[in-house]
Scaffold this motif. Structure first.
Motif, PDB file in Angstrom:
ATOM      1  N   TYR A  35       0.923  -1.169   0.058  1.00 18.58           N
ATOM      2  CA  TYR A  35      -0.051   0.013  -0.182  1.00 18.58           C
ATOM      3  C   TYR A  35       0.836   1.221   0.058  1.00 18.58           C
ATOM      4  N   GLN A  37       0.401   5.517   1.128  1.00 13.25           N
ATOM      5  CA  GLN A  37      -0.435   6.415   1.928  1.00 13.25           C
ATOM      6  C   GLN A  37       0.282   7.763   1.635  1.00 13.25           C
ATOM      7  N   GLY A  40      -4.172  12.818   3.391  1.00 15.05           N
ATOM      8  CA  GLY A  40      -5.768  12.896   2.881  1.00 15.05           C
ATOM      9  C   GLY A  40      -6.080  11.883   1.785  1.00 15.05           C
ATOM     10  N   MET A  41      -5.327  11.109   1.426  1.00 16.08           N
ATOM     11  CA  MET A  41      -5.627   9.925   0.550  1.00 16.08           C
ATOM     12  C   MET A  41      -6.056   8.622   1.081  1.00 16.08           C
ATOM     13  N   GLY A  42      -5.706   8.279   2.166  1.00 19.97           N
ATOM     14  CA  GLY A  42      -5.819   6.891   2.708  1.00 19.97           C
ATOM     15  C   GLY A  42      -4.878   6.094   2.605  1.00 19.97           C
ATOM     16  N   LEU A  43      -5.079   4.670   2.415  1.00 24.04           N
ATOM     17  CA  LEU A  43      -4.172   3.961   2.031  1.00 24.04           C
ATOM     18  C   LEU A  43      -4.735   3.459   0.693  1.00 24.04           C
ATOM     19  N   LEU A  45      -4.148   0.430  -2.430  1.00 24.27           N
ATOM     20  CA  LEU A  45      -3.515  -0.807  -2.764  1.00 24.27           C
ATOM     21  C   LEU A  45      -2.682  -0.632  -4.074  1.00 24.27           C
ATOM     22  N   TYR A  48      -0.940  -6.678  -5.144  1.00 23.88           N
ATOM     23  CA  TYR A  48      -1.054  -7.999  -3.959  1.00 23.88           C
ATOM     24  C   TYR A  48      -0.564  -9.442  -4.493  1.00 23.88           C
ATOM     25  N   GLU A  59      -5.159  -0.800  -6.780  1.00 29.16           N
ATOM     26  CA  GLU A  59      -5.600   0.251  -7.421  1.00 29.16           C
ATOM     27  C   GLU A  59      -4.888   1.300  -8.046  1.00 29.16           C
ATOM     28  N   PHE A  90       3.754   0.660   2.686  1.00 27.06           N
ATOM     29  CA  PHE A  90       3.308  -0.165   3.652  1.00 27.06           C
ATOM     30  C   PHE A  90       3.079  -1.530   2.907  1.00 27.06           C
ATOM     31  N   TYR A 102      -4.715  -8.475   8.521  1.00 30.43           N
ATOM     32  CA  TYR A 102      -3.552  -8.038   8.360  1.00 30.43           C
ATOM     33  C   TYR A 102      -2.529  -7.615   9.376  1.00 30.43           C
ATOM     34  N   PHE A 104       0.746  -5.264   9.589  1.00 26.39           N
ATOM     35  CA  PHE A 104       1.362  -4.538   8.562  1.00 26.39           C
ATOM     36  C   PHE A 104       3.068  -4.212   9.274  1.00 26.39           C
TER      37      PHE A 104
END
Lengths: 113, 109
Positions: A35, A37, A40-43, A45, A48, A59, A90, A102, A104
């Motif tokens: 991921y 980060q 303001g954008m979060g995590l 992906l 995987y 994503e 991460f 999960y 991390f």
């Protein structure tokens, strides 16, 4: 057990350089993910893997490559670093099946100048 | 795929107040997980809910899965400054969890 280990913790790269972020887990987890980060954008992906030899895109996969030659390791490669890839990265791992969360790693703070 | 929404993105409370946040889905969920990320830290798995109407408690935190398995709530009793952070309820298959922005909680001492 060490859990999920990410190296390096900090890195500064010049635009156009390539590098590999390392991720290793010692819990025999089948699933591993990367991921990024941003504020303001979060995590989000990136890529995987559900097991050794199997990877897939998340994503935001563009500009990144992964491979999973062993259960333990899941490196993330930046092919030609761009300032837009400045972020905190991460790595996370989990057992397969739907009952486990999960674990991390502590993250890699990457700056592209 | 399943998409879980968390609104609002930020919430501010006075220390000692209770706090509740929700995750809502338009489709039925097989399970839901909650994570917490402290400022400057990494996400930490808190809990997973699987059964309809399931309620689980961890000290001052209460997690609930809706009867229709389309929503989940996190309730914190008497918030403390240690509760500061971002709480996520990711969606998707366990092999491909998408986290979104979460809800960031700040606590005024």
């Amino acid at each position: 057990n060490a859990g999920v280990t990410q190296t390096p913790k900090f890195q500064v790269l010049k635009t156009g350089q390539s590098m590999t972020l390392q991720c290793a887990q010692d819990m025999n987890h089948e699933y591993m993910s990367w991921y990024r980060q941003d504020p303001g954008m979060g995590l989000r992906l990136i890529h995987y893997s559900v097991g050794a030899g199997i990877t897939d895109q998340g994503e935001v996969p563009n500009g990144y490559n992964v491979s999973r030659s062993t259960t333990e390791d899941f490196p993330l490669r930046l092919l030609s670093a761009a300032p837009s890839q400045t972020s905190v990265y991460f790595c996370a791992s989990s057992y397969s099946g739907s009952l486990y969360g999960y674990t991390f790693g502590s993250g890699t703070r990457l700056t592209i100048v | 795929g399943q998409q879980v929404m968390q609104i609002p993105q930020y919430q501010h409370v006075q220390e000692g107040e209770d706090f509740t946040t929700y995750c809502n889905s338009s489709t039925t969920l097989s399970n839901i997980q909650w994570y917490k990320q402290r400022p400057g830290g990494h996400p930490v798995f808190l809990i997973q809910l699987v059964k309809s109407g399931e309620v689980k408690k961890q000290k001052r935190l209460t997690f609930q899965f809706g009867e229709a398995k389309k929503n989940s709530s996190l309730h914190i009793t008497a918030t403390q400054t240690t509760d500061v952070g971002t709480y996520f309820c990711p969606s998707g298959a366990n092999s491909k969890l998408t986290f979104g922005k979460g809800i960031t909680l700040s606590v005024r001492p």
